[in-house]
Write an enzyme that holds these catalytic residues in place. Sequence first.
Site, short mmCIF file in Angstrom:
data_model
loop_
_atom_site.label_atom_id
_atom_site.label_comp_id
_atom_site.label_asym_id
_atom_site.label_seq_id
_atom_site.Cartn_x
_atom_site.Cartn_y
_atom_site.Cartn_z
N HIS A 330 0.86 -1.19 0.00
CA HIS A 330 0.00 0.00 0.00
C HIS A 330 0.90 1.24 0.00
O HIS A 330 1.73 1.43 0.89
CB HIS A 330 -0.90 -0.01 1.24
CG HIS A 330 -2.04 0.93 1.13
ND1 HIS A 330 -3.22 0.62 0.51
CD2 HIS A 330 -2.15 2.21 1.54
CE1 HIS A 330 -4.03 1.66 0.56
NE2 HIS A 330 -3.40 2.64 1.18
N ALA A 331 0.72 2.11 -1.01
CA ALA A 331 1.63 3.25 -1.19
C ALA A 331 1.67 4.13 0.05
O ALA A 331 0.67 4.26 0.77
CB ALA A 331 1.18 4.08 -2.38
N HIS A 360 0.01 12.04 -5.75
CA HIS A 360 -0.57 12.11 -4.40
C HIS A 360 0.52 11.99 -3.34
O HIS A 360 0.62 12.79 -2.41
CB HIS A 360 -1.62 11.01 -4.21
CG HIS A 360 -2.22 11.03 -2.85
ND1 HIS A 360 -3.40 11.66 -2.56
CD2 HIS A 360 -1.76 10.53 -1.67
CE1 HIS A 360 -3.65 11.54 -1.26
NE2 HIS A 360 -2.67 10.87 -0.71
N GLU A 361 1.39 10.98 -3.52
CA GLU A 361 2.45 10.75 -2.51
C GLU A 361 3.46 11.89 -2.51
O GLU A 361 3.91 12.33 -1.47
CB GLU A 361 3.15 9.42 -2.80
CG GLU A 361 2.26 8.19 -2.73
CD GLU A 361 1.43 8.13 -1.45
OE1 GLU A 361 0.31 7.60 -1.51
OE2 GLU A 361 1.87 8.66 -0.40
N HIS A 364 2.49 14.74 -0.36
CA HIS A 364 2.89 14.62 1.05
C HIS A 364 4.34 15.06 1.22
O HIS A 364 4.67 15.81 2.15
CB HIS A 364 2.76 13.17 1.53
CG HIS A 364 1.34 12.70 1.70
ND1 HIS A 364 0.43 13.33 2.51
CD2 HIS A 364 0.69 11.64 1.18
CE1 HIS A 364 -0.72 12.69 2.47
NE2 HIS A 364 -0.60 11.66 1.67
N GLU A 388 -3.84 15.44 2.56
CA GLU A 388 -4.30 14.52 1.51
C GLU A 388 -4.63 15.25 0.21
O GLU A 388 -4.78 14.62 -0.83
CB GLU A 388 -5.53 13.74 1.98
CG GLU A 388 -5.28 12.87 3.20
CD GLU A 388 -4.06 11.97 3.03
OE1 GLU A 388 -3.46 11.61 4.04
OE2 GLU A 388 -3.71 11.65 1.88
N HIS A 490 -7.08 0.60 5.53
CA HIS A 490 -7.04 1.60 6.60
C HIS A 490 -7.65 1.10 7.89
O HIS A 490 -7.35 1.65 8.96
CB HIS A 490 -7.75 2.87 6.13
CG HIS A 490 -7.08 3.49 4.95
ND1 HIS A 490 -7.10 2.88 3.69
CD2 HIS A 490 -6.33 4.58 4.81
CE1 HIS A 490 -6.40 3.61 2.86
NE2 HIS A 490 -5.91 4.65 3.50
N TYR A 500 -9.89 11.86 3.74
CA TYR A 500 -9.97 11.78 2.29
C TYR A 500 -11.26 12.43 1.78
O TYR A 500 -11.26 13.10 0.75
CB TYR A 500 -9.88 10.32 1.83
CG TYR A 500 -8.56 9.68 2.20
CD1 TYR A 500 -8.49 8.66 3.13
CD2 TYR A 500 -7.37 10.13 1.64
CE1 TYR A 500 -7.27 8.09 3.49
CE2 TYR A 500 -6.14 9.57 1.99
CZ TYR A 500 -6.10 8.56 2.92
OH TYR A 500 -4.90 8.00 3.28
C1 LIG Z 1 3.75 6.97 6.79
C2 LIG Z 1 2.39 7.22 6.30
O1 LIG Z 1 1.47 6.46 6.51
N1 LIG Z 1 2.20 8.37 5.58
C3 LIG Z 1 0.89 8.74 5.06
C4 LIG Z 1 0.91 10.18 4.59
C5 LIG Z 1 0.94 11.12 5.78
O2 LIG Z 1 0.02 10.99 6.61
O3 LIG Z 1 1.89 11.93 5.88
C6 LIG Z 1 0.59 7.85 3.84
O4 LIG Z 1 1.39 7.83 2.95
N2 LIG Z 1 -0.58 7.15 3.82
C7 LIG Z 1 -0.87 6.19 2.73
C8 LIG Z 1 -2.02 6.63 1.81
C9 LIG Z 1 -1.94 5.84 0.50
C10 LIG Z 1 -3.11 6.04 -0.49
C11 LIG Z 1 -4.47 5.81 0.16
O5 LIG Z 1 -4.60 5.03 1.07
N3 LIG Z 1 -5.53 6.46 -0.40
C12 LIG Z 1 -6.90 6.15 0.07
C13 LIG Z 1 -7.92 7.20 -0.42
C14 LIG Z 1 -7.57 7.83 -1.72
C15 LIG Z 1 -7.99 7.24 -2.91
C16 LIG Z 1 -7.72 7.86 -4.13
C17 LIG Z 1 -7.01 9.09 -4.15
O6 LIG Z 1 -6.76 9.72 -5.32
C18 LIG Z 1 -6.58 9.66 -2.95
C19 LIG Z 1 -6.85 9.03 -1.74
C20 LIG Z 1 -7.31 4.76 -0.46
O7 LIG Z 1 -6.55 4.23 -1.28
O8 LIG Z 1 -8.36 4.28 -0.02
C21 LIG Z 1 -2.94 5.01 -1.63
C22 LIG Z 1 -3.40 5.68 -2.89
C23 LIG Z 1 -3.38 7.16 -2.67
C24 LIG Z 1 -3.05 7.38 -1.20
C25 LIG Z 1 -1.90 8.12 1.54
O9 LIG Z 1 -0.94 8.54 0.89
O10 LIG Z 1 -2.81 8.88 1.99
ZN LIG Z 2 -2.26 10.65 1.26
#
Ligand SMILES: CC(=O)N[C@@H](CC(=O)O)C(=O)NC[C@H](CC1(C(=O)N[C@@H](Cc2ccc(O)cc2)C(=O)O)CCCC1)C(=O)O
Ligand SMILES: [Zn+2]
Length: 604
Positions: A330-331, A360-361, A364, A388, A490, A500
């Site tokens: 998971h990214a 997206h990443e 951050h 986000e 999550h 989100y």
């Molecule tokens: C160390 C740590 O944990 N760091 C935090 C960042 C921080 O808190 O500093 C972090 O990297 N969290 C991971 C998480 C990953 C992703 C995610 O989970 N997305 C949601 C919802 C969504 C879906 C579509 C979209 O376009 C945008 C969001 C899902 O996939 O359901 C995977 C795909 C995109 C973002 C993230 O980057 O938010």
């Molecule tokens: Zn994010």
Amino acid sequence: NNTDEKEALNFLLAYDREASAMCNNVMNTQWDFNTNITESTKQRMLETQLEYAKFQKDVWATATTFKWKTFRDPSIRRQFKVLSVLGRAALPEEKLKEIQQLLADMRDIYSRNRVCPYVKQPKNASLPIRMESVKCNLALDPDLTRIMAKSKDDNELTYMWQQWHDETGRPLRSKFMRYVELSNEAARLNGFKDTGDQWRASYDIEDFNSELDELWMGLRPLYQQLHAYVRRRLHHQHGKIVPLDGPIPAHLLGNMWAQSWSNLYDTTVPFPNKNSMDVTLSLKRQGYDPVRMFQLADQFFVSLGMKSVPDSFWTASMLEKPLDREVVCHASAWDFCNGRDFRIKQCTEVTMEDLTTAHHELGHIQYYMQYVNQPLAFREGANPGFHEAIGDVVALSVSTPKHMQKIGLLDKAADDPEVDINYLYSMALDKIAFLPFGFLLDQWRWKVFSGEIPFDQMNKAWWDLRLRYQGVAPPVNRSEHDFDAGAKYHVPANTPYIRYFVSFVLQFQLHKVLCEASGHVGPLHKCDIYQSREAGKLLAELLKLGSSKPWPDAIRILTRGRTSRMDPGAIMEYFQPLMEWLQKQNTEEKAGWRGMNSGITIKT
Ligand SMILES: CC(=O)N[C@@H](CC(=O)O)C(=O)NC[C@H](CC1(C(=O)N[C@@H](Cc2ccc(O)cc2)C(=O)O)CCCC1)C(=O)O
Ligand SMILES: [Zn+2]
């Protein structure tokens, strides 16, 4: 009670130095576990997390000896406010160890889960194909993600959906319940009613729930129109399993959780004879690899006059799934708390979806780099939704046909209203389809934390909410032996989710403000802020604040005093042309579904 503000300031400076070093330590061992899941990396991580918790407890004990609420300096008061919440470290050591172990085990189970492939039993087979001969090593990333995106076989989709939900949900259910109890105990020790109460505090809004309900009610008509259109298209493809007046079966929407429908673009696009929006083919044809995808995203920030990632980012990040070890695919983006080490871990495939995730990443990472000079206590988003939103705001510009043509990923297309509708439709399959899911996941979780949803009705309540808000239903019957919310990263990862939903509203507000700053004229969905120093300057100004100011102040700065609240006006404006088109398309049937106004029916 120490009222000496000078001494308090020295305490904060000492805390900052020590906490940054401890934080760096924990981030390194968490990185090692997430990029190499073994018993030893798990143990090493648990040890440093325990050390960090003990350090936080000592800091908390000292911080609370200061009468910080009376201090004059607002920044000092705000830093003490952050330090006065201890989190999980408030638990007695045994329970702290137990909850850390539960979290590590749940992440381990989720990330290492493998399922069996779908074996089509030929009709005339004398005996079913021996399953022993089939290797059950399909991973969510990339195998199941690809099957859910590409397969047109309803039986295969049902099988893979059920395999994943059964094989992840069930083993996690009991661990999750124990984690809820311990997490609530920690929340109460911090003065909150339960964990949901503690999580909502990050938004500093008196009645957050009613503000969220209002936002959702404003956006629901747009979602229902999209839902009705997609449902009709799926009805034509799959027949009666997709009822024209009911929920859509969750396994037919191109995504394991039905949270993003962009994989349905090719088979449901409004004007199929116009050029496709999916640049995956061009990415592959032009030899893009993961590194080049991240360089493209990094270059966009540089074009705004913002920061580029440090050289160490390219050597220390994990941008592809390694073949020789187990990782959490998971990214995620990582801030190593030392002001110079920032990384991304992503099992990147060369697809449009993963190019969007790369942006997206990197959003951050840009935030981490911009607020690097804030004290550690303020190195957060103005609220979690801001963190986000940043990468997605940039992606709103990058994904425009105009920008895609600029970087050679899309052929030149005439200025054609039908191409516009195709583009808005492709964006809606991501941004509008997501809204109810982004809204309901924490509505469910907050009710589990508060006890409104008893443990023995978690799955029923989950599907009640999925029906009410998302208008989706499971492809097969579910029971309380299942734990379908646990099949979403999550939930076992203990990562809050309402951020989100907030981000998907906020990012269009930010986009609108930055587009104005860049001098854009014309429809919002055609705006590309690429190379606009004015937009970059305004965005950097926001990001540098971190969480040092209440987030309504941040919005006030951004909108030059026009508003200080989340406002769905921008996302509605962006999709207005599509809304009108969908309403014309949906005339022959009513939008909505049976059960859309039903609540959660808890059997008391
Ligand atoms: C160390 C740590 O944990 N760091 C935090 C960042 C921080 O808190 O500093 C972090 O990297 N969290 C991971 C998480 C990953 C992703 C995610 O989970 N997305 C949601 C919802 C969504 C879906 C579509 C979209 O376009 C945008 C969001 C899902 O996939 O359901 C995977 C795909 C995109 C973002 C993230 O980057 O938010
Ligand atoms: Zn994010």
